[in-house]
Design an enzyme around this catalytic site. Structure first.
Site, PDB file in Angstrom:
ATOM      1  N   MET A 181       1.751   3.149   2.547  1.00  0.00           N
ATOM      2  CA  MET A 181       2.502   3.271   3.679  1.00  0.00           C
ATOM      3  C   MET A 181       3.481   2.098   4.088  1.00  0.00           C
ATOM      4  O   MET A 181       4.374   2.168   4.980  1.00  0.00           O
ATOM      5  CB  MET A 181       1.937   3.939   4.894  1.00  0.00           C
TER       6      MET A 181
ATOM      7  N   GLY B 148       1.007  -1.265   0.129  1.00  0.00           N
ATOM      8  CA  GLY B 148      -0.177  -0.006  -0.114  1.00  0.00           C
ATOM      9  C   GLY B 148       0.738   1.231   0.087  1.00  0.00           C
ATOM     10  O   GLY B 148       1.973   1.233  -0.104  1.00  0.00           O
TER      11      GLY B 148
ATOM     12  N   ASP C 182     -12.271   5.546  11.598  1.00  0.00           N
ATOM     13  CA  ASP C 182     -12.200   5.185   9.952  1.00  0.00           C
ATOM     14  C   ASP C 182     -13.045   3.975   9.672  1.00  0.00           C
ATOM     15  O   ASP C 182     -12.626   3.241   8.944  1.00  0.00           O
ATOM     16  CB  ASP C 182     -11.081   5.216   9.557  1.00  0.00           C
TER      17      ASP C 182
END
Length: 980
Positions: free
Chosen positions: A20, A18, A132
């Site tokens: 990060m 991804g 989130d």
């Protein structure tokens, strides 16, 4: 990495990558199980990501629940890279399921949402908020188990005593950021409080889960928009329609549950995930079989989610390796082409193709016309045709700076400076222009003016008009209005066919409210723009004319001119000009007191701005909406819109707008007597306006800061702020501002009963306003308030002289101001007579004040005059006659919700009760009033209250209390004598 053993984990294969981190499948050699092994990638923001990964590991280490992916271990590789070993979830995300062709039934989707709710119950029990929750962070394993993923944004609540489940709070920073520019959460699933950067708790997760539930059962997300800004605005302000509108099989009770979870106010949502879960379970059990088996069809593609290492990324990486390889090769090729092209441009030097120069000329002329949207569009075209065009980059930076987009402005000025350094052979004029524009963009106006003055001197006579316009604009920004007028006049004389000079002259005459001169030059500009068929310029003329009419409160003329501006801008397809016209029409309606119409204009402007992704105008719309609600005294709505203006200014890098939003909020909190909030919000405004050389705004901020410190009782800082404001006003030769500061300081000191100090400031304001023949209204108020202070400290002859002078001045005022001042003058005359024991005159003048103020002609005078009349009657010996007047004054004061007025009326009532023989009632009222005055440091009123209490206690036969109150009175008198 593959094949290595780190700690007791052997890396088997790469699962995915991804933004990060990289995720591998690893074998736990101690326990013989496969795990997901996440390692950070090397990025510029590595320290922040490292902290985030550590937070995720620490957060999840305390959680053991079947609905939450388990973290086994956090550690570091021998190279110092942090890793997390965690549960390997094999399955698909809810996002993938919703976007696929799966026949998901209402029952199966509700079961998934229940699973998420179960996980949140546990997280909230441990005081963890996820922040989130969305479909891509919910996984469904091969066995059908629900797992919540990615606790990278999670934080622990700040636990407070007495809080119930889900209600302890965690403070998020403004705009909900983890660091500058990175927004926490996903806009279409974030709660309103998370979007606005306020405190969040478990109820924020409940909102996100409500958005997820809505998407599952309606087949579409509850908040849609073309960009994140548009979505965020809808999250904060718009209620979505019931899910049943899109899916008729949704029963009313499920509509209710979903919309309750999506309530804008946290207190109106489910107060815990447990209660939300209970309602969902109860509903699902009661659904008929046919409804439960209904297949949900998605009407829209699923919302894009923020890239992060999660199940979706893993499966996609495994599923499409060739696609990833192709993307890599394409990206590499593009990078190579970019390097090759940059080399060619570097070799090409500063020569600019004719087509690029043509777009540049259009852009710079549009900038001079004030049509910034056109300027940006043309300058970007010029740069597309010739990247190595320093002056186009600099001018584009200026256009962005005018729109207060510091991010784009700094980027473009940086490119201009870099290119200038490469091309050492730039013409002197071009180099001077870039230096001048750099000065404008960095608010170094002295440098900008110096360079523009040099440009005027070196420019050939036939081309001086544009140089004079640019110099005039720099003078105008530096508040050197007379010099700006001179420069624009020279430009109009040098080339009478250039409309921009006439337009700029008109703007300055409009600022000076010189209607005749402004009208004359606007007409010239209009004729020239018509001849050129320049409709954006023509729209700007109509806009500036309408803005002038608004300043002069000529609403009919303003509306007519602004409607022309709007229609002309529509014809030209200029979004920027349309938004400007709509916002100024909003001002017109606000001036007329028509808040509904004003908000409709603002809503139309907001739609245009959002659809065009013009964030800076979204900020301005929220300013106008805030002003509109402020005028209608809806402080709650005004605050929401000013907070939105703050959010959007932060989002688009608008430092000027951020300072202005902070100033507006500070002003709003001043009205609500929230001193700490005033000082918190005024600080960034003070810092920016001072550094940027915005003298007027800085002066206004100093005055607001001074008032806030004064309200807190911090006289040293208040005096420092007002002194600096006075010096600044004197430096800019603005006597009206200096007088205004003295008047304001005097008024605040008077309200806090620091009368001797107040008198000095009123004397200064009277002297300064007396110099300016146009300031009769403010001179009248200065004389009035000076007289009010004079009688209170026993200067009766001086007070009478001030009132006599006032009588001659108010003759020249309009009826409204004259009546308002006359009512207060009669009130002061009543109080002056009463202080000298002239009861008959005091009673007569109080009745005159009541009559003059009847019908709201003078704010608060009607109430204060009833108190004055009641006191005059009570002190005259007319036993009991003062009570009805004082009771009426208190009743009216309580409706106004103005503490100063209310407690003054209560003290008058206490004295009237004492005169009427009601000792107990007088004592009670006097002590209530005394408590308020003591808290506010109003020594004179506190002394009066204590003396009334002492007399009431004496008449009630309580000698001990009488002695105590008299001792208090002696102490207060000493303090008062020392201060006065």
């Amino acid at each position: 990495m593959i094949g290595r053993t780190i700690s007791h984990y052997r890396i088997l294969s790469k699962l995915g990558q991804g933004a990060m981190s990289v995720v591998y499948i690893a074998e736990d050699l101690q326990l013989g199980r496969e795990v997901a092994f996440k390692v950070l990638t090397d990025r510029p923001d590595y320290p922040q990501l490292r902290a985030r990964m550590l937070r995720e590991a620490r957060t999840l280490s305390s959680v053991s629940h079947p609905r939450i992916a388990t973290v086994y271990e956090y550690g570091e590789t021998p190279e110092g890279q942090p890793y997390i070993a965690m549960e390997l979830v094999r399955g698909r995300t809810l996002s993938e399921l919703l976007s696929g062709s799966n026949n998901l039934t209402l029952d199966s989707l509700l079961e998934i949402v229940e699973g998420v709710a179960e996980g949140l119950v546990e997280a909230h029990r441990l005081k963890i908020v996820h922040r989130d929750i969305k479909p891509s962070n919910v996984a469904i394993t091969e066995r059908g188990d629900v797992k919540i993923l990615d606790f990278g944004l999670a934080k622990r609540f700040e636990v407070e005593d007495g809080t119930s489940e889900g209600k302890s709070r965690v403070q998020t920073s403004p705009v909900t950021q983890t660091r500058e520019g990175i927004i926490v959460g996903t806009p279409m699933y974030s709660s309103p409080e998370q979007t606005l950067g306020a405190d969040v708790d478990g109820r924020s997760d409940i909102f996100s889960l409500g958005a997820l539930l809505y998407e599952c059962i309606a087949g579409r997300v509850p908040f849609e928009g073309k960009n994140n800004g548009a979505i965020s605005t809808k999250v904060v302000f718009n209620d979505p329609p019931p899910p049943s509108k899109f899916n008729p099989s949704v029963p009313p009770e499920l509509d209710r549950i979903t919309l309750k979870a999506l309530s804008k106010k946290p207190e109106e949502r489910y107060q815990s995930a447990r209660k939300f879960l209970a309602d969902l379970r109860r509903l699902r059990k009661s659904l008929p079989g046919r409804t439960r088996a209904h297949v949900i069809k998605r009407e829209h593609a699923p919302a894009p989610s923020r890239q992060s290492p999660r199940l979706t990324a893993w499966s996609e990486a495994l599923r499409r390796p060739r696609t990833l390889l192709a993307a890599f090769l394409a990206t590499s090729a593009a990078a190579l082409l970019l390097i090759w092209g940059s080399t060619l441009l570097h070799r090409a030097g500063p020569g600019v193709p004719a087509a690029a120069m043509e777009h540049y000329e259009r852009g710079v002329n549009a900038l001079r016309d004030g049509t910034l949207y056109t300027a940006i569009r043309e300058l970007e075209k010029a740069i597309q045709l010739e990247e190595a065009f320093p002056l186009a980059h600099a001018t584009l930076a200026e256009a962005w700076h005018e729109l207060d987009n510091s991010t784009n402005s700094e980027k473009e000025i940086g490119r201009a400076q870099t290119l200038s350094a490469r091309f050492s052979g730039l013409p002197d004029q071009e180099s001077l222009q870039i230096q001048a524009i750099t000065g404008l963009n960095t608010n170094n106006l002295a440098s900008a003016i110096k360079n523009y003055e040099t440009l005027v001197n070196v420019t050939p006579e036939g081309a001086k008009a544009d140089a004079y316009v640019d110099l005039g604009r720099a003078y105008e920004k530096n508040e050197e209005i007379e010099k700006a007028l001179d420069a624009f006049t020279k430009a109009s004389n040098a080339t009478p066919s250039r409309p921009s000079a006439f337009l700029r002259l008109g703007e300055l005459y409009a600022r000076k409210q010189n209607l005749a001169s402004a009208t004359e030059v606007f007409e010239k500009a209009e004729a020239l723009y018509r001849a050129e068929k320049n409709y954006t310029g023509l729209s700007e003329v109509f806009y500036q004319r309408g803005s002038l009419y608004n300043r002069l409160k000529m609403s009919d003329e303003a509306r007519s001119s602004l409607q022309l501006a709007l229609d002309t801008a529509k014809g030209a397809g200029d979004i920027h000009q349309q938004i400007k016209a709509l916002l100024e029409l909003c001002v017109t309606s606000s001036n007329e007191g028509d808040g509904v119409r004003a908000r409709q204009y603002a809503a139309d402007a907001l739609t245009l701005a959002q659809n065009s992704s013009l964030d800076v105008f979204v900020t301005q719309v929220h300013f106008e909406l805030g002003n509109s609600y402020l005028l209608s005294r809806d402080l709650g709505q005004a605050e929401e819109h000013f907070q939105q203006a703050l959010y959007w200014s932060q989002k688009h890098g608008g430092r000027r707008h951020l300072a202005m939003a902070s100033f507006r909020l500070a002003s709003l909190y001043e009205q609500q007597a929230k001193g700490e909030e005033v000082l918190r919000y005024i600080k960034p405004a003070l810092d920016f306006f001072k550094q940027g050389g915005y003298s007027k705004e800085y002066l206004d901020s100093l005055r607001l800061s001074g008032r806030a410190h004064l309200q807190k009782g911090d006289f040293a800082r208040a005096t420092q702020a007002f002194d600096e404001a006075t010096q600044l006003a004197r430096r800019t030769d603005n006597l009206s501002q200096v007088a205004g500061i003295h008047f304001e300081f005097g008024n605040l000191l008077s309200n806090r009963e620091h009368y001797p100090a107040a008198l000095g400031h009123f004397a200064e304001s009277c002297a300064l306003y007396g110099v300016k023949s146009s300031e009769h209204v403010w001179l009248s108020y200065s004389l009035l308030y000076r007289a009010d202070v004079q009688w209170r400290i026993g200067l009766y002859a001086d007070a009478a002289a001030s009132l006599d002078q006032l009588s001659s001045v108010i003759k020249s005022l309009d009826d409204k101001n004259r009546k308002k001042l006359l009512a207060r003058k009669e009130l002061i005359e009543s109080q002056l007579a009463l202080s000298q024991l002239n009861f008959g005159e005091a009673i007569g003048k109080a009745r005159e004040a009541i009559k003059t103020a009847q019908g709201g002609a003078a704010e608060y005078v009607f109430i204060e005059a009833h108190s004055a009349l009641g006191l005059a009657l009570a002190r005259s010996g007319a036993k009991g006659w003062g009570l009805p007047e004082c009771r009426k004054a208190l009743e009216l004061a309580e409706k106004e919700d103005e503490p100063r007025l209310r407690f003054a009326a209560l003290l008058a009532l206490a004295e009237s009760k004492l005169a009427a023989g009601d000792s107990q009632g007088a004592l009670q009222d006097a002590l209530s009033a005394r408590e308020h005055f003591a808290q506010g440091g109003q020594l004179e009123s506190e002394l009066r209250a204590v003396l009334i209490a002492a007399e009431a206690a004496r008449k009630g036969g309580d000698s001990g209390a009488t002695r105590s109150y008299l001792q208090n009175a002696t102490e207060i008198s000493s303090k008062l004598a020392e201060e006065w």
